[in-house]
Write a protein that holds these residues in place. Structure first.
Motif, PDB file in Angstrom:
ATOM      1  N   ALA A  55      42.566  40.167  41.356  1.00  0.00           N
ATOM      2  CA  ALA A  55      41.773  41.359  41.040  1.00  0.00           C
ATOM      3  C   ALA A  55      40.922  41.185  39.785  1.00  0.00           C
ATOM      4  O   ALA A  55      40.595  42.165  39.108  1.00  0.00           O
ATOM      5  CB  ALA A  55      42.687  42.568  40.893  1.00  0.00           C
ATOM      6  N   ARG A  56      40.553  39.935  39.469  1.00  0.00           N
ATOM      7  CA  ARG A  56      39.587  39.674  38.391  1.00  0.00           C
ATOM      8  C   ARG A  56      38.345  39.036  39.000  1.00  0.00           C
ATOM      9  O   ARG A  56      38.105  37.833  38.856  1.00  0.00           O
ATOM     10  CB  ARG A  56      40.190  38.763  37.323  1.00  0.00           C
ATOM     11  CG  ARG A  56      41.250  39.428  36.459  1.00  0.00           C
ATOM     12  CD  ARG A  56      41.627  38.568  35.265  1.00  0.00           C
ATOM     13  NE  ARG A  56      42.748  39.116  34.533  1.00  0.00           N
ATOM     14  CZ  ARG A  56      42.660  40.020  33.565  1.00  0.00           C
ATOM     15  NH1 ARG A  56      41.471  40.463  33.195  1.00  0.00           N
ATOM     16  NH2 ARG A  56      43.738  40.473  32.963  1.00  0.00           N
ATOM     17  N   PRO A  57      37.524  39.840  39.683  1.00  0.00           N
ATOM     18  CA  PRO A  57      36.377  39.285  40.409  1.00  0.00           C
ATOM     19  C   PRO A  57      35.164  38.991  39.542  1.00  0.00           C
ATOM     20  O   PRO A  57      34.216  38.366  40.022  1.00  0.00           O
ATOM     21  CB  PRO A  57      36.044  40.396  41.405  1.00  0.00           C
ATOM     22  CG  PRO A  57      36.427  41.654  40.674  1.00  0.00           C
ATOM     23  CD  PRO A  57      37.655  41.293  39.878  1.00  0.00           C
ATOM     24  N   CYS A  58      35.189  39.431  38.294  1.00  0.00           N
ATOM     25  CA  CYS A  58      34.004  39.294  37.439  1.00  0.00           C
ATOM     26  C   CYS A  58      34.084  38.103  36.488  1.00  0.00           C
ATOM     27  O   CYS A  58      33.176  37.928  35.662  1.00  0.00           O
ATOM     28  CB  CYS A  58      33.786  40.575  36.623  1.00  0.00           C
ATOM     29  SG  CYS A  58      33.600  42.069  37.618  1.00  0.00           S
ATOM     30  N   VAL A  59      35.136  37.327  36.579  1.00  0.00           N
ATOM     31  CA  VAL A  59      35.243  36.181  35.678  1.00  0.00           C
ATOM     32  C   VAL A  59      34.013  35.297  35.846  1.00  0.00           C
ATOM     33  O   VAL A  59      33.576  35.017  36.969  1.00  0.00           O
ATOM     34  CB  VAL A  59      36.543  35.380  35.943  1.00  0.00           C
ATOM     35  CG1 VAL A  59      36.577  34.801  37.348  1.00  0.00           C
ATOM     36  CG2 VAL A  59      36.723  34.302  34.897  1.00  0.00           C
ATOM     37  N   ARG A  60      33.436  34.892  34.750  1.00  0.00           N
ATOM     38  CA  ARG A  60      32.230  34.071  34.810  1.00  0.00           C
ATOM     39  C   ARG A  60      32.592  32.608  35.063  1.00  0.00           C
ATOM     40  O   ARG A  60      33.522  32.077  34.453  1.00  0.00           O
ATOM     41  CB  ARG A  60      31.447  34.184  33.506  1.00  0.00           C
ATOM     42  CG  ARG A  60      31.011  35.604  33.166  1.00  0.00           C
ATOM     43  CD  ARG A  60      30.070  35.584  31.975  1.00  0.00           C
ATOM     44  NE  ARG A  60      29.773  36.937  31.516  1.00  0.00           N
ATOM     45  CZ  ARG A  60      28.752  37.247  30.723  1.00  0.00           C
ATOM     46  NH1 ARG A  60      27.933  36.291  30.294  1.00  0.00           N
ATOM     47  NH2 ARG A  60      28.551  38.494  30.342  1.00  0.00           N
ATOM     48  N   VAL A  61      31.825  31.977  35.925  1.00  0.00           N
ATOM     49  CA  VAL A  61      32.034  30.550  36.179  1.00  0.00           C
ATOM     50  C   VAL A  61      31.922  29.767  34.878  1.00  0.00           C
ATOM     51  O   VAL A  61      32.693  28.837  34.628  1.00  0.00           O
ATOM     52  CB  VAL A  61      31.024  30.040  37.226  1.00  0.00           C
ATOM     53  CG1 VAL A  61      31.105  28.517  37.362  1.00  0.00           C
ATOM     54  CG2 VAL A  61      31.265  30.708  38.568  1.00  0.00           C
ATOM     55  N   ASN A 118      35.407  40.105  31.952  1.00  0.00           N
ATOM     56  CA  ASN A 118      36.469  39.525  32.781  1.00  0.00           C
ATOM     57  C   ASN A 118      37.609  40.547  32.916  1.00  0.00           C
ATOM     58  O   ASN A 118      38.724  40.329  32.465  1.00  0.00           O
ATOM     59  CB  ASN A 118      36.960  38.221  32.156  1.00  0.00           C
ATOM     60  CG  ASN A 118      37.999  37.499  33.012  1.00  0.00           C
ATOM     61  OD1 ASN A 118      38.247  37.874  34.154  1.00  0.00           O
ATOM     62  ND2 ASN A 118      38.604  36.471  32.435  1.00  0.00           N
ATOM     63  N   ILE A 119      37.304  41.665  33.572  1.00  0.00           N
ATOM     64  CA  ILE A 119      38.279  42.750  33.666  1.00  0.00           C
ATOM     65  C   ILE A 119      39.155  42.598  34.909  1.00  0.00           C
ATOM     66  O   ILE A 119      38.771  41.955  35.887  1.00  0.00           O
ATOM     67  CB  ILE A 119      37.594  44.131  33.690  1.00  0.00           C
ATOM     68  CG1 ILE A 119      36.744  44.298  34.964  1.00  0.00           C
ATOM     69  CG2 ILE A 119      36.770  44.352  32.434  1.00  0.00           C
ATOM     70  CD1 ILE A 119      36.291  45.715  35.217  1.00  0.00           C
ATOM     71  N   LYS A 120      40.311  43.238  34.860  1.00  0.00           N
ATOM     72  CA  LYS A 120      41.207  43.305  36.013  1.00  0.00           C
ATOM     73  C   LYS A 120      41.062  44.679  36.645  1.00  0.00           C
ATOM     74  O   LYS A 120      41.221  45.697  35.977  1.00  0.00           O
ATOM     75  CB  LYS A 120      42.653  43.068  35.583  1.00  0.00           C
ATOM     76  CG  LYS A 120      43.636  42.976  36.743  1.00  0.00           C
ATOM     77  CD  LYS A 120      45.022  42.623  36.234  1.00  0.00           C
ATOM     78  CE  LYS A 120      46.008  42.451  37.372  1.00  0.00           C
ATOM     79  NZ  LYS A 120      47.365  42.097  36.876  1.00  0.00           N
ATOM     80  N   VAL A 121      40.741  44.717  37.915  1.00  0.00           N
ATOM     81  CA  VAL A 121      40.603  45.990  38.625  1.00  0.00           C
ATOM     82  C   VAL A 121      42.001  46.547  38.888  1.00  0.00           C
ATOM     83  O   VAL A 121      42.764  45.996  39.688  1.00  0.00           O
ATOM     84  CB  VAL A 121      39.822  45.813  39.941  1.00  0.00           C
ATOM     85  CG1 VAL A 121      39.761  47.139  40.696  1.00  0.00           C
ATOM     86  CG2 VAL A 121      38.425  45.282  39.659  1.00  0.00           C
ATOM     87  N   THR A 122      42.338  47.621  38.185  1.00  0.00           N
ATOM     88  CA  THR A 122      43.671  48.209  38.267  1.00  0.00           C
ATOM     89  C   THR A 122      43.629  49.673  38.664  1.00  0.00           C
ATOM     90  O   THR A 122      44.448  50.129  39.456  1.00  0.00           O
ATOM     91  CB  THR A 122      44.390  48.067  36.902  1.00  0.00           C
ATOM     92  OG1 THR A 122      44.421  46.688  36.522  1.00  0.00           O
ATOM     93  CG2 THR A 122      45.813  48.604  36.987  1.00  0.00           C
ATOM     94  N   HIS A 123      42.676  50.403  38.112  1.00  0.00           N
ATOM     95  CA  HIS A 123      42.541  51.837  38.364  1.00  0.00           C
ATOM     96  C   HIS A 123      41.237  52.107  39.118  1.00  0.00           C
ATOM     97  O   HIS A 123      40.312  51.273  39.081  1.00  0.00           O
ATOM     98  CB  HIS A 123      42.564  52.612  37.045  1.00  0.00           C
ATOM     99  CG  HIS A 123      43.807  52.380  36.241  1.00  0.00           C
ATOM    100  ND1 HIS A 123      45.016  52.958  36.550  1.00  0.00           N
ATOM    101  CD2 HIS A 123      44.033  51.615  35.136  1.00  0.00           C
ATOM    102  CE1 HIS A 123      45.925  52.572  35.679  1.00  0.00           C
ATOM    103  NE2 HIS A 123      45.359  51.754  34.814  1.00  0.00           N
ATOM    104  N   PRO A 124      41.125  53.243  39.810  1.00  0.00           N
ATOM    105  CA  PRO A 124      39.914  53.527  40.592  1.00  0.00           C
ATOM    106  C   PRO A 124      38.621  53.397  39.809  1.00  0.00           C
ATOM    107  O   PRO A 124      37.622  52.874  40.325  1.00  0.00           O
ATOM    108  CB  PRO A 124      40.143  54.968  41.063  1.00  0.00           C
ATOM    109  CG  PRO A 124      41.633  55.099  41.145  1.00  0.00           C
ATOM    110  CD  PRO A 124      42.164  54.276  39.989  1.00  0.00           C
ATOM    111  N   GLN A 125      38.623  53.828  38.546  1.00  0.00           N
ATOM    112  CA  GLN A 125      37.385  53.762  37.763  1.00  0.00           C
ATOM    113  C   GLN A 125      36.967  52.326  37.449  1.00  0.00           C
ATOM    114  O   GLN A 125      35.807  52.072  37.102  1.00  0.00           O
ATOM    115  CB  GLN A 125      37.516  54.569  36.466  1.00  0.00           C
ATOM    116  CG  GLN A 125      38.609  54.090  35.529  1.00  0.00           C
ATOM    117  CD  GLN A 125      39.930  54.812  35.738  1.00  0.00           C
ATOM    118  OE1 GLN A 125      40.231  55.241  36.856  1.00  0.00           O
ATOM    119  NE2 GLN A 125      40.693  54.988  34.656  1.00  0.00           N
ATOM    120  N   ASP A 126      37.895  51.387  37.569  1.00  0.00           N
ATOM    121  CA  ASP A 126      37.568  49.988  37.301  1.00  0.00           C
ATOM    122  C   ASP A 126      36.589  49.424  38.331  1.00  0.00           C
ATOM    123  O   ASP A 126      35.860  48.469  38.043  1.00  0.00           O
ATOM    124  CB  ASP A 126      38.833  49.128  37.286  1.00  0.00           C
ATOM    125  CG  ASP A 126      39.777  49.508  36.159  1.00  0.00           C
ATOM    126  OD1 ASP A 126      39.302  50.032  35.139  1.00  0.00           O
ATOM    127  OD2 ASP A 126      40.991  49.285  36.304  1.00  0.00           O
TER     128      ASP A 126
END
Length: 240
Positions: free
Chosen positions: A114-120, A216-224
């Motif tokens: 659930a960390r889809p935004c990590v930069r390459v 590089n956030i972790k999607v945990t809550h709906p607002q994420d």
């Protein structure tokens, strides 16, 4: 386009994805929620596959009905294993599977599904920074806010200095054998760890913190989900 770093090291990835994401409150596990017309986990796997990893192991629930519906076209092998009750059980299952394909000293990058935004570029920076390090380390973010500790009633008991405090992120990168043995020790001693670095720390070793971008956030809550979509849009604009 895949990015490569000059190194004689071999790199692999393990993605624990057996959780159900209770805090998200959705009908399906959060890693399968749609984010800019793709499941979250697809973004994650595509980011990892754009690096020098030789293969990716995904640990899934035995009853996962969503995985087979994904339309993945990755430039590296993708392997599936059964996950466990806790995150570290899933990681350990992935490591055991990798032992059939990798050498004991190969690097393994463990990354949250659930960390889809990590930069390459951040993953590459981690790989380059620690390529010859004896232990390994993880992406992390220095704490910026004032930190408070509370009691069970949310009453402040003390203000904690933020100096040299970091948010632990992923990927976390360690040698295959070292991380496998560390997690096996955790399991044998019936301990609980919340990330891979903690298991390595319990062996007396000291992982390195490598600064990551804050997106590089972790999607945990709906607002994420909205925040992740914003970050992906901003990244795409920057790349173009």
């Amino acid at each position: 386009m895949r990015c490569f770093i000059k190194s004689s090291n071999n790199y692999w990835a393990v993605v624990p994805a057996a959780g159900v994401g209770k805090r998200m409150g959705s009908d399906c596990p959060k890693q399968y929620l749609s984010l800019q017309e793709k499941p979250i986990i697809q973004h994650t796997l595509e980011r990892l596959a754009a690096t020098q990893v030789k293969g990716i192991v995904v640990a899934l629930s035995a009853t996962d009905p969503y995985w087979e519906e994904l339309e993945l076209d990755l430039p590296v092998p993708l392997m599936r294993v059964e996950g466990g009750a806790e995150r570290f059980h899933s990681v350990l299952n992935g490591l055991h599977h990798l032992q059939k394909h990798a050498d004991p000293d190969d690097w393994v990058l463990v990354h949250d599904a659930a960390r889809p935004c990590v930069r390459v570029e951040d993953i590459q920076h981690l790989m380059q920074s620690l390529a010859d390090h004896p232990v390994g380390g993880l992406l992390a973010l220095p704490v910026r806010d004032t930190m408070k500790r509370s009691n069970t009633d949310n009453i402040i008991t003390e203000t904690v200095s933020r100096e040299q405090l970091w948010h632990a992120l992923t990927p976390q990168m360690f040698r295959l054998q070292a991380l496998t043995e560390a997690l096996e020790d955790v399991l044998a001693q019936q301990k609980m760890v919340t990330d891979d670095a903690q298991a390595i720390e319990l062996t007396g070793q000291q992982p390195v913190l490598v600064a990551s971008h804050a997106d590089n956030i972790k999607v945990t809550h709906p607002q994420d989900l909205q925040l992740a979509a914003l970050f992906l849009t901003q990244q795409a604009q920057h790349e173009s």
